[in-house]
Design a protein around this motif. Structure first.
Motif, mmCIF file in Angstrom:
data_model
loop_
_atom_site.group_PDB
_atom_site.id
_atom_site.type_symbol
_atom_site.label_atom_id
_atom_site.label_comp_id
_atom_site.label_asym_id
_atom_site.label_seq_id
_atom_site.Cartn_x
_atom_site.Cartn_y
_atom_site.Cartn_z
ATOM 1 N N GLY A 528 0.815 -1.203 0.000
ATOM 2 C CA GLY A 528 0.000 0.000 0.000
ATOM 3 C C GLY A 528 0.851 1.256 0.000
ATOM 4 N N GLY A 529 0.695 2.095 -1.015
ATOM 5 C CA GLY A 529 1.469 3.330 -1.089
ATOM 6 C C GLY A 529 2.934 3.049 -1.320
ATOM 7 N N ASN A 530 3.764 4.007 -0.931
ATOM 8 C CA ASN A 530 5.208 3.922 -1.171
ATOM 9 C C ASN A 530 6.023 3.648 0.081
ATOM 10 O OD1 ASN A 530 4.818 4.489 -3.913
ATOM 11 N ND2 ASN A 530 4.834 6.690 -3.544
ATOM 12 N N TRP A 531 5.388 3.701 1.247
ATOM 13 C CA TRP A 531 6.117 3.500 2.496
ATOM 14 C C TRP A 531 6.012 2.040 2.938
ATOM 15 C CZ3 TRP A 531 9.392 6.959 4.437
ATOM 16 C CH2 TRP A 531 9.226 8.304 4.109
ATOM 17 N N ARG A 532 7.124 1.501 3.464
ATOM 18 C CA ARG A 532 7.165 0.190 4.093
ATOM 19 C C ARG A 532 7.918 0.337 5.415
ATOM 20 N NH1 ARG A 532 4.583 0.061 0.105
ATOM 21 N NH2 ARG A 532 4.659 -1.413 -1.656
ATOM 22 N N TYR A 533 7.451 -0.346 6.429
ATOM 23 C CA TYR A 533 8.161 -0.294 7.708
ATOM 24 C C TYR A 533 7.825 -1.534 8.523
ATOM 25 C CZ TYR A 533 3.618 1.806 8.870
ATOM 26 O OH TYR A 533 2.277 2.071 8.976
ATOM 27 N N TRP A 534 8.739 -1.903 9.375
ATOM 28 C CA TRP A 534 8.509 -2.999 10.307
ATOM 29 C C TRP A 534 9.508 -2.884 11.453
ATOM 30 C CZ3 TRP A 534 10.056 -3.629 5.243
ATOM 31 C CH2 TRP A 534 11.371 -4.039 5.024
ATOM 32 N N ALA A 535 9.180 -3.535 12.556
ATOM 33 C CA ALA A 535 10.029 -3.529 13.747
ATOM 34 C C ALA A 535 9.732 -4.787 14.543
ATOM 35 C CB ALA A 535 9.784 -2.276 14.593
ATOM 36 N N GLY A 536 10.692 -5.196 15.361
ATOM 37 C CA GLY A 536 10.464 -6.383 16.156
ATOM 38 C C GLY A 536 11.624 -6.686 17.074
ATOM 39 N N VAL A 537 11.529 -7.832 17.712
ATOM 40 C CA VAL A 537 12.563 -8.287 18.644
ATOM 41 C C VAL A 537 12.655 -9.809 18.526
ATOM 42 C CG1 VAL A 537 10.923 -8.484 20.570
ATOM 43 C CG2 VAL A 537 13.368 -8.188 21.043
ATOM 44 N N ASN A 538 13.867 -10.345 18.642
ATOM 45 C CA ASN A 538 14.029 -11.788 18.745
ATOM 46 C C ASN A 538 14.968 -12.106 19.888
ATOM 47 O OD1 ASN A 538 16.831 -11.895 17.645
ATOM 48 N ND2 ASN A 538 15.856 -11.326 15.712
ATOM 49 N N TRP A 539 14.895 -13.330 20.365
ATOM 50 C CA TRP A 539 15.728 -13.718 21.498
ATOM 51 C C TRP A 539 16.146 -15.184 21.365
ATOM 52 C CZ3 TRP A 539 10.486 -13.919 21.678
ATOM 53 C CH2 TRP A 539 9.896 -15.070 22.198
ATOM 54 N N ARG A 540 17.284 -15.497 21.982
ATOM 55 C CA ARG A 540 17.798 -16.859 22.085
ATOM 56 C C ARG A 540 18.386 -16.997 23.479
ATOM 57 N NH1 ARG A 540 21.472 -15.739 17.115
ATOM 58 N NH2 ARG A 540 21.196 -13.736 18.101
ATOM 59 N N SER A 541 17.776 -17.789 24.318
ATOM 60 C CA SER A 541 18.207 -17.904 25.712
ATOM 61 C C SER A 541 19.563 -18.607 25.782
ATOM 62 C CB SER A 541 17.169 -18.669 26.524
ATOM 63 O OG SER A 541 17.227 -20.051 26.251
ATOM 64 N N PRO A 542 20.292 -18.457 26.894
ATOM 65 C CA PRO A 542 21.626 -19.065 26.993
ATOM 66 C C PRO A 542 21.629 -20.574 26.793
ATOM 67 C CG PRO A 542 21.323 -17.438 28.727
ATOM 68 C CD PRO A 542 19.995 -17.594 28.061
ATOM 69 N N GLU A 543 20.550 -21.274 27.157
ATOM 70 C CA GLU A 543 20.537 -22.735 27.093
ATOM 71 C C GLU A 543 19.911 -23.277 25.813
ATOM 72 O OE1 GLU A 543 18.694 -24.041 30.715
ATOM 73 O OE2 GLU A 543 20.600 -23.976 31.799
#
Length: 874
Positions: A528-543
């Motif tokens: 839709g239109g000319n703008w695109r955007y996204w954001a997020g977070v990921n994680w991987r625990s020590p174990e």
């Protein structure tokens, strides 16, 4: 040209029409419908569409440009007819061209996708997410792809059996297709409605046109297709294909003294079986017994000084086909719950040799058999089940004629199950994955984990005509084994529980299992239109641990990311299309340490003459690595600036090229990185294509990790100034006699050389100033022994306090494949293969070219000759 001049020049074109190109709203495009009819007589599939069999069918036409000028009439129109009978779908294609002598009829191997071509895109599930794509070129070369994720992923590994041909005439070119219903998947409705689109590539102008218009601003592709009506009374066509194969292999190499296992040559005969069985019209069972992958192209040369494993793409046909169904990426980079290269891997165990003994260690683990049940049902269930068994692998050891065996890889079972369900009018899905690895261990291999299990859930929802989305997944892992194996897991580079400055993890030598989690949540706007955007977070625990049948580079990380992009989708007198993107990311570990901040500006332009330019500028004000000192404290790198510049010529021309320049620099010249890339492609005539890519990299670093040593009660982490240079060249030649008979050559010499001096040790690993971070050894503190080892007298009292080996290296690899492939009947092939190669280390004092000469030209290369024949019973 200096970096500071590049951005204004690049930005001048990117920003000149920002206001004029704002979209006024989503374009409403009505769905087209094509109504097919049953065939009365059957055409001969020779590419000529004058058969009377086509006369009662209506033409579909009125194609619209997709690129470069979306929504406008194409240079030349295209039209098609579609008919069917009980077993086949028939397609006739007419591509008009007023200059037929200029039509590009480039021959290539199957799936070459070169020259003028047409794609027939069939969503027989009508799930608006998945499509079967059949391609024919003006030269009659066929290609196929499985499009998934609403057109975001196109998998060319799918190789169904079907029939096509094409001819050029005075009006342009024509083609015919005959597609068995056994190669498609559809439900049991009395009257079928399928998704349909036809895409034509007008090659010399790099122009694409579609039967069903899809505006550029729309986020979907398969979901926006037109519809195919009129398919009535189709019966389920149960697929049954059996393909036995036989392989004759002869190896030659340089004889190695009295080693009985390296006497100069080997000969072997192998046989196996592949089968494909249609359980239902939606789901297929693939079987393989003792598969052979001898004709697969060798992996490219690579070397990693950071100690991490290197990710290689899967190239083996059995695992490549339908790989999209089993895919479960949950974090950044290649991290995946399922990494098929673990199956059939090189044995992980070693052997103990006495003086005068020789060992024959298998290169890969034998896959005894594998079964894959996969497909997608009409009501939205995607299903994939993979079961694989690999054998016990033994190293054979010779002691003056007496032989014994030592187990180097145990009998192992790998199991993967993947499922997804579409709902909410295909705008949403929810899915899951489960994997297990179970090894039949004995005491000799107790360092391996006995069992590993992972489970994951994923979800995606799209709304507002699929412009907006939110997606999430979560993964849990559980590994078990002996105390030895679990301690080794804790201390591996992926985990590093022994880190001296980490308070949130510690090594427990009594543990026999580990359980961890990982995941990702992100969302934004992608249409839709000319703008695109996204954001997020990921994680991987020590174990978290996935590396038994998955791929995980590093655990113990939380990463935040965001992206903002603007698209110019309307051509001007200067460019066809362009985009600019701003990206940001940061990362932390589970102790809360703030490890990384990074910003980048990326842009690309496709110029009006079909040349292209890509530019990326990255700033990294904060770089901390938990893994750099291999269990030592966190390490701080100096602030870094990074630039990537690539440009290339019109890829539709007989000769085209691409040039790349990558440059990285840091404060206090801590390290730098410079890479030059040159790629050349030449099509001297339709049947021959040649490409050459050469890369040269310089990567000096004042603080490259070398080793660690004890200085009394103090642990010393030893670093050095490395001068590393790497060069590789990849040559590919493809000669196609006809669409079914081709000869292909691949060759790549690779060398990476590192020379060290100015050794130093870590003083304050997180200091901002490099001179506070490390302390350089004085001339009276370090000297090199005649053996090449370095002796350190740190307190300068005349007594050696510790020593370390000379870390200089020069690694050389050469790989080449010459493959003649003949598909003598559809689905049945004959391969003639000649592979050459060598791998070794040479004197680091030699130049790069000198090292290549020593290892490649001055040595006897190893040769492998293969004859492989397959026959597919239908």
């Amino acid at each position: 040209m200096r970096t500071r001049y590049l951005l204004p020049i690049f930005g001048l074109f990117l920003f000149q029409n920002l206001n004029s190109q704002e979209s006024s709203g989503t374009v409403a495009v009505p769905k087209k419908k094509y109504v097919t009819k049953r065939m009365k007589t059957l055409p001969e599939i020779d590419g000529v569409i004058t058969d009377q069999a086509w006369d009662h069918l209506d033409w579909g036409t009125d194609f619209v440009e997709k690129a470069p000028d979306e929504g406008k009439p194409p240079t030349y129109q295209t039209k098609f007819k579609i008919g069917y009978d009980d077993k086949y779908l028939y397609v006739a294609l007419r591509a008009f061209d007023d200059e037929p002598e200029k039509i590009e009829q480039r021959l290539s191997r199957r799936d070459g996708f070169a020259g003028d071509r047409i794609n027939v895109i069939i969503d027989s599930y009508h799930d608006k997410r998945t499509a079967f794509v059949f391609t024919v070129t003006a030269a009659g070369v066929k290609g196929e792809e499985l499009a998934t994720q609403n057109g975001q992923d196109w998998d060319a590994s799918w190789n169904p059996i079907w029939y096509t041909d094409a001819v050029v005439d005075d009006k342009g070119w024509t083609a015919e297709m005959k597609i068995p219903f056994t190669q498609l998947r559809f439900g049991k409705a009395e009257e079928q409605v399928w998704g349909l689109n036809i895409n034509r590539t007008f090659f010399r102008e790099q122009e694409r046109s579609l039967w069903q218009r899809i505006p550029n601003e729309v986020s979907g592709f398969i979901s926006e297709a037109g519809e195919l009506h009129g398919l009535k009374g189709l019966k389920s066509q149960k697929q049954l294909e059996i393909q036995p194969f036989t392989v004759f292999q002869y190896d030659t190499y340089e004889k190695e003294g009295s080693n009985p296992f390296r006497d100069g040559s080997d000969f072997s005969v192998n046989a196996g079986l592949d089968a494909k069985i249609g359980i239902t019209n939606d789901l297929t069972l693939d079987l393989t017994v003792n598969p052979d992958f001898g004709q697969v192209e060798a992996d490219p040369g690579a070397i990693a000084l950071d100690g991490f494993q290197i990710f290689f793409n899967e190239q083996r046909p059995f695992f490549v086909e339908n790989k999209n169904i089993f895919d479960f990426r949950f974090a950044n980079g290649p991290d995946n719950v399922f990494y098929s290269r673990r199956i059939g891997r090189a044995p992980q165990g070693g052997v103990s040799l006495n003086d005068g003994e020789f060992a024959d260690i298998p290169i890969n683990t034998t896959i005894l058999g594998a079964a894959k049940f996969s497909g997608k049902t009409r009501d939205g269930w995607s299903i994939g089940v993979l079961e694989t068994l690999t054998s016990n692998e033994y190293a054979e050891i010779d002691n003056n004629g007496n032989r014994r065996e030592e187990l180097v890889e145990p009998l192992t079972n790998y199991f993967v199950a993947r499922v997804q369900k579409d709902f909410n009018d295909r705008n949403s899905y929810i899915g899951g994955i489960f994997t297990s690895t179970n090894r039949n261990l004995n005491d000799d291999l107790s360092f391996l984990r006995k069992a590993a299990y992972t489970g994951g859930l994923d979800f995606r929802h799209e709304w507002h005509n699929r412009d907006y989305f939110i997606q999430s997944n979560v993964v849990a892992s559980h590994v078990t084994g002996s105390k030895e194996s679990i301690q080794a897991t804790q201390e591996s580079l992926t985990h590093l529980f022994q880190r001296v400055d980490a308070s949130h993890v510690e090594v427990d030598p009594n543990r026999t299992s580990l359980t961890g989690t990982g995941g990702r949540i992100f969302g934004g706007k992608r249409g839709g239109g000319n703008w695109r955007y996204w954001a997020g977070v990921n994680w991987r625990s020590p174990e978290l641990e996935l590396n038994d049948v998955g791929f995980l580079r590093q655990a113990d990380e939380i990463r935040q990311f965001a992206s903002l992009r603007y698209l110019w989708q309307v051509p001007t007198e200067t460019y066809r299309d362009a985009s600019v993107r701003l990206r940001q990311l940061s990362s932390f570990d589970f102790e809360g340490n703030y490890n990384r901040m990074e910003y980048s500006l990326q842009g690309n332009i496709n110029w009006i003459n079909n040349w292209w330019t890509e530019l990326e500028l990255t700033h990294k004000p904060r770089i901390f690595l938990n893994t750099f000192l291999r269990g030592g404290p966190r390490w701080r790198y100096s602030e870094e600036n990074f630039m990537v510049l690539f440009f290339g010529s019109d890829q539709s021309k007989k000769f085209n090229f691409r040039v790349g320049y990558i440059k990285s620099a840091t404060e206090q010249n801590n390290f730098s990185f410079t890479r030059y890339v040159l790629g050349l492609n030449y099509q001297p005539f339709d049947s021959l294509n040649a490409s050459l890519t050469t890369e040269f990299t310089e990567n000096p670093n004042k603080t490259q990790y070398v080793n660690e040593a004890d200085f009394g009660a103090v642990k010393r982490y030893i670093l050095g100034n490395i001068d590393q240079k790497t060069w590789s060249t990849t040559l590919r030649l493809n000669y196609s006699i006809n669409p079914n008979l081709s000869i292909q050559y691949y060759g790549q010499p690779f060398i990476s050389r590192g020379r060290y001096n100015n050794f130093n040790y870590v003083n304050n690993s997180i200091a901002k100033d490099l001179n506070e971070r490390v302390t350089w050894y004085g001339d009276n503190q370090i000297q090199q022994a005649p053996s090449g080892d370095y002796l350190v007298d740190e307190d300068a009292n005349g007594v050696t306090d510790y020593e370390f080996s000379n870390p200089n290296f020069s690694f050389v690899q050469f790989r080449s494949n010459l493959v003649a492939r003949w598909e003598y009947i559809p689905g049945s092939e004959l391969f003639l293969v000649w592979a050459q190669g060598t791998t070794g280390n040479v004197d680091s004092d030699r130049s790069l070219l000198g090292g290549l000469n020593t290892q490649i030209l001055d040595n006897t290369l190893e040769n492998t000759f293969l004859i492989k024949a397959t026959y597919r019973f239908l």
